[in-house]
Design an enzyme around this catalytic site. Structure first.
Site: not given
Lengths: 196, 321
Positions: B162-163, B166, B246
């Site tokens: 997930h990071e 980003h 997100e």
């Protein structure tokens, strides 16, 4: 006079066009090569870890000498296939098939060892074994992710070659579709199960 | 049914573009309004103490935003992580958890074809993580000790993926830009208050200056109102954009790991998490974290909605989410 200028302009545009296709093909081929070298690094890492694994479990597993020998043998075969592939300057159809076969055998014998480790709770709980399992499972993941990235690059390269207008020029410039790195047996698709 | 991560990513990107455009329009509108109101109220005696006040407001906003943006750009992600009390992890660590974390980050770097970011651990019991840095070359990823202890390997991998989402989608650039703009609005509000103070002081001091003082107060009021309004709506818009990013990062995590369960189960554990002891160094960094309490100002969508999106359940989306 004018017709000559127009003809010259058309030729210049065509040349620029061909140069563009040529450069794009080279870029894509280099991306594929780079993605392959990622796989290569991770395969080497795995082959280096296996002797460690054998050393660690040897003390506990006197009865399964055959299993240990077979994993060493599979490891040496896979390592040789990798060497051979590296020497021929990248994956060719034959050398890749060879490597995939050796890798499949190595995976299944690694799987056997890991299944046996489950029978030795003391070994499983030992600190060196835990470290080794983490390194092995991380390496498995890295090989899998590097393969995923390689196959994505290969797909991009092959698709570009097969599409118009590159399809007219690709083989003339020495570009041919590349094989993906696929694991061919259903059992090899599962990662070696490394339990914590 | 598993999530169609390509489609989910396309949708989130489209929405982001729409909200970013709205943001710019909002800023321009505020500036034009300030100028028009001033002209209307002043009527024939249009003698602004600061010529073209509305555009001055606009210039100040963008100048401050640009300044803040450059300040952020100078420092890599590691600087942000260290300013929050996180400590770096090296490749040759002897600690089992640290080594595992390093390995997981390396795996994701391979899966995403991005350079290996710096890895940090945050001394906190809460389950949380963030990515910082304006480009992949100086990015950092930090995760809490609590997350390393209470999540399993697949779940940690989902969180790290997930990071990485980003980083790959350049969300730090977008949200820092937005944060800088909101700060610019806030700065305009502050200037307005200062001018008002100043003009009150002056009109008390020298009574013979006619309505110059009134114009000053009026100008200050307009700046305050414009600044406050844009600050308020800017904060909401920033949060709205952030929520879309997100969803995009969740969809990217599924793409990188091809394992929706990892991130979904990590989110479930976060939803049940008892601890909330993350170091909060200002709301400016709230967008970095993995989750946030939900409200109209929240930078993250409600966890249940994120899980539903990852697992491909049907759910009704509200238009402002």
């Amino acid at each position: 006079m004018w017709s000559w200028i127009i003809i010259a302009a058309i030729i210049v545009i065509l040349v620029l066009f061909v140069v563009g296709i040529y450069n794009r093909l080279v870029t894509l081929r280099n991306q594929v090569k780079n993605a392959w070298s990622q796989i290569d690094v991770q395969l080497q890492r795995r082959y280096d870890l296996i002797p460690n694994l054998v050393e660690t479990v040897k003390g506990y597993m006197n009865f399964e000498k055959g299993t240990l020998e077979s994993v060493i043998k599979a490891r040496n075969q896979a390592s040789a296939a990798r060497e051979q592939l590296a020497q021929s300057g990248g994956p060719t159809e034959g050398s890749l098939k060879n490597l995939i076969g050796a890798e499949t055998a190595l995976r299944s014998s690694l799987g056997n060892i890991m299944a046996l480790v489950e029978n030795y709770p003391q070994l499983r709980a030992s600190e060196p074994m835990q470290r080794l399992q983490e390194e092995l499972s991380s390496t498995e993941n890295r090989v899998a992710f590097a393969r995923q990235a390689y196959n994505d690059q290969v797909m991009g390269y092959n698709t570009y070659q097969q599409e118009f207008p590159a399809v007219l020029l690709a083989s003339m410039f020495g570009h041919h579709p590349v094989d993906m790195f696929e694991v061919d047996t259903p059992e090899a698709k599962k990662n070696v199960k490394v339990a914590f | 049914m598993a999530m169609d991560f390509w489609e989910a990513q396309r949708r989130a990107r489209l929405r982001t573009a729409f909200y970013l455009a709205l943001f710019v329009v909002l800023t321009l509108l505020a500036a034009v309004c300030a100028e028009l109101v001033l002209r209307y109220v002043a009527g024939d005696n249009y003698e602004p103490p600061l010529p073209l006040l509305g555009f001055g407001f606009l210039a100040v906003t963008f100048a401050v935003a640009a300044y803040n943006y450059l300040m952020y750009k100078q420092h890599g992600g590691g600087y942000v992580a260290e300013s929050m009390g996180a400590y770096p992890i090296s490749a040759d660590t002897r600690d089992f958890h640290e080594k595992q974390l390093y390995n997981i980050v390396h795996e994701m770097a391979i899966a995403t074809s991005l350079p290996m970011p710096e890895v940090y651990l945050i001394p906190s019991e809460e389950i949380n993580a963030f990515a910082a840095g304006l480009n992949p070359k100086n990015a950092a990823i930090a995760i809490t000790e609590g997350a390393m202890e209470r999540l399993n390997r697949d779940e940690i991998q989902g969180v790290i993926a997930h990071e990485f989402g980003h980083i790959k989608n350049a969300d730090m650039v977008i949200s820092l830009r937005l944060a800088a703009m909101v700060m610019g609005f806030f700065f305009a509000l502050y200037i307005g208050l200062r001018i008002m103070q100043l003009s009150q002081f002056r009109s008390r001091d020298s009574n013979g200056r006619g309505n110059g003082g009134h114009i000053m107060i009026l100008a200050a009021l307009i700046i305050i109102v414009a600044g406050a309004l844009t600050w308020f709506f800017g904060t909401i818009l920033k949060a709205t954009v952030s929520r879309q990013r997100e969803y995009l990062a969740d969809a990217s995590a599924v793409q990188f790991t091809r394992n929706p369960d990892g991130i979904a189960n990590a989110l479930r554990k976060i939803a049940k998490d008892q601890y909330h002891d993350m170091p909060k160094t200002g709301a400016a960094y709230s967008h970095l974290y993995l989750e946030d309490r939900s409200s109209i100002f929240a930078t993250h969508p409600p966890i249940e909605k994120r899980i539903a999106a990852i697992e491909g359940h049907q759910y009704e989306e509200k238009p402002n989410d």
